[in-house]
Design an enzyme around this catalytic site. Structure first.
Site, PDB file in Angstrom:
ATOM      1  N   ASP A   1       9.472   0.268 -80.175  1.00 50.95           N
ATOM      2  CA  ASP A   1       8.326  -0.287 -79.452  1.00 50.95           C
ATOM      3  C   ASP A   1       7.246  -0.593 -80.489  1.00 50.95           C
ATOM      4  O   ASP A   1       6.446   0.276 -80.828  1.00 50.95           O
ATOM      5  CB  ASP A   1       7.823   0.716 -78.413  1.00 50.95           C
TER       6      ASP A   1
ATOM      7  N   GLU B   1      11.556  -4.703 -77.490  1.00 55.74           N
ATOM      8  CA  GLU B   1      10.964  -5.417 -76.360  1.00 55.74           C
ATOM      9  C   GLU B   1      10.434  -6.784 -76.801  1.00 55.74           C
ATOM     10  O   GLU B   1       9.874  -6.928 -77.890  1.00 55.74           O
ATOM     11  CB  GLU B   1       9.817  -4.594 -75.765  1.00 55.74           C
TER      12      GLU B   1
ATOM     13  N   ASP C   1       4.389   5.662 -76.557  1.00 51.68           N
ATOM     14  CA  ASP C   1       5.101   4.697 -77.410  1.00 51.68           C
ATOM     15  C   ASP C   1       6.543   5.141 -77.658  1.00 51.68           C
ATOM     16  O   ASP C   1       7.453   4.303 -77.719  1.00 51.68           O
ATOM     17  CB  ASP C   1       4.369   4.527 -78.745  1.00 51.68           C
TER      18      ASP C   1
END
Length: 198
Positions: A13, A72, A144
Site C-alpha cells: 500500500d 492498489e 497501512d
C-alpha cells in the site's frame, strides 16, 4: 495431511509518508499470515524519499521471497498534487518489486473491498476487521499494513478463482462454492452489511 504447495503473495500500500506491506501464504483454501508492517519514510528531498521506498520495498521482498506481488491502483482525487505524489511513491514501490523480478497484480479499491468484505462500499474499518479475522491476527494492525494485507488477500482470491475455473466441474467443487457463499453471508451479517433480516 498438510499441503506442501503454497503461493506467497506480498501486498503493498504505497504512500510518500507511510508505505504499508503485508505478506501471506495461500495454502490450499487457507490463508496464513506471514508478516506485515509500515515503512515510515523520513522527511527530505522527494528523490531521496522515493529512493528510500524503493530500497525498503525491495529489501522486504528479498527477505520474504514472495511468488508474486499485489498493489492498489491509484485514481485521481480532489487534490491533483497529492495524487501526483502518491503516484510517484507507487512508482518507486512497483519498480522495487520489478527489480526483484516479481509479477505485480494491480487491483482497484472496489475490487479489494469486494474480495475481503464482500462489498465494494465497505469502510476501511470493516476491511481492517475482516483482515484480522481472516488471518487470525491477535492484535489490531496499523491501517497501512491492513490495506497492504487486503491487497494480498484480493490477489489470493483472484488466484483461487483462476484455479477454480481451471478445475474440473465436480459435485465436490459445487459444494465448496456453496460453502464459500454461506461463509461470505455470515461475514456480511457480522459486519452489519446484510440488512435483509434487520
Amino acid at each position: 495431511m498438510e499441503n506442501s504447495h503454497f503461493v506467497r503473495i506480498m501486498g503493498v500500500d504505497p504512500g510518500l509518508n507511510h508505505t504499508g506491506f503485508g505478506v501471506i501464504d495461500v495454502i490450499g483454501t487457507d490463508l496464513k499470515f506471514v508478516t506485515a508492517g509500515v515503512i515510515n519514510v523520513p522527511k527530505g528531498e522527494l528523490a531521496e524519499r522515493l529512493f528510500f521506498i524503493f530500497k525498503s520495498v525491495a529489501q522486504i521482498a528479498r527477505e520474504n521471497t514472495p511468488s508474486f506481488a499485489a498493489c492498489e491502483k491509484v485514481f485521481v482525487n480532489m487534490n491533483p498534487h497529492t495524487t501526483l505524489l502518491l503516484g510517484q511513491a507507487r512508482g518507486a514501490a512497483l519498480t522495487a518489486l520489478a527489480s526483484e523480478e516479481l509479477l505485480v497484480n494491480e487491483f482497484t479499491p472496489t475490487e479489494i473491498k469486494q474480495a475481503t468484505v464482500g462489498t465494494g462500499r465497505a469502510t476501511k474499518t470493516q476491511v481492517q476487521m475482516m483482515i484480522s479475522q481472516m488471518l487470525n491476527l491477535p492484535q489490531a494492525l496499523q491501517p497501512d499494513a491492513a490495506d497492504a494485507l487486503a491487497c494480498a488477500v484480493c490477489a489470493a482470491q483472484s488466484f483461487r478463482m483462476m484455479s477454480a475455473m481451471a478445475a474440473p466441474k465436480t459435485a465436490a467443487g459445487h459444494a465448496r462454492i456453496h460453502s464459500s457463499r454461506k461463509t461470505r453471508q455470515a461475514w456480511e451479517v457480522h459486519l452489519g452489511l446484510n440488512r435483509k433480516n434487520s
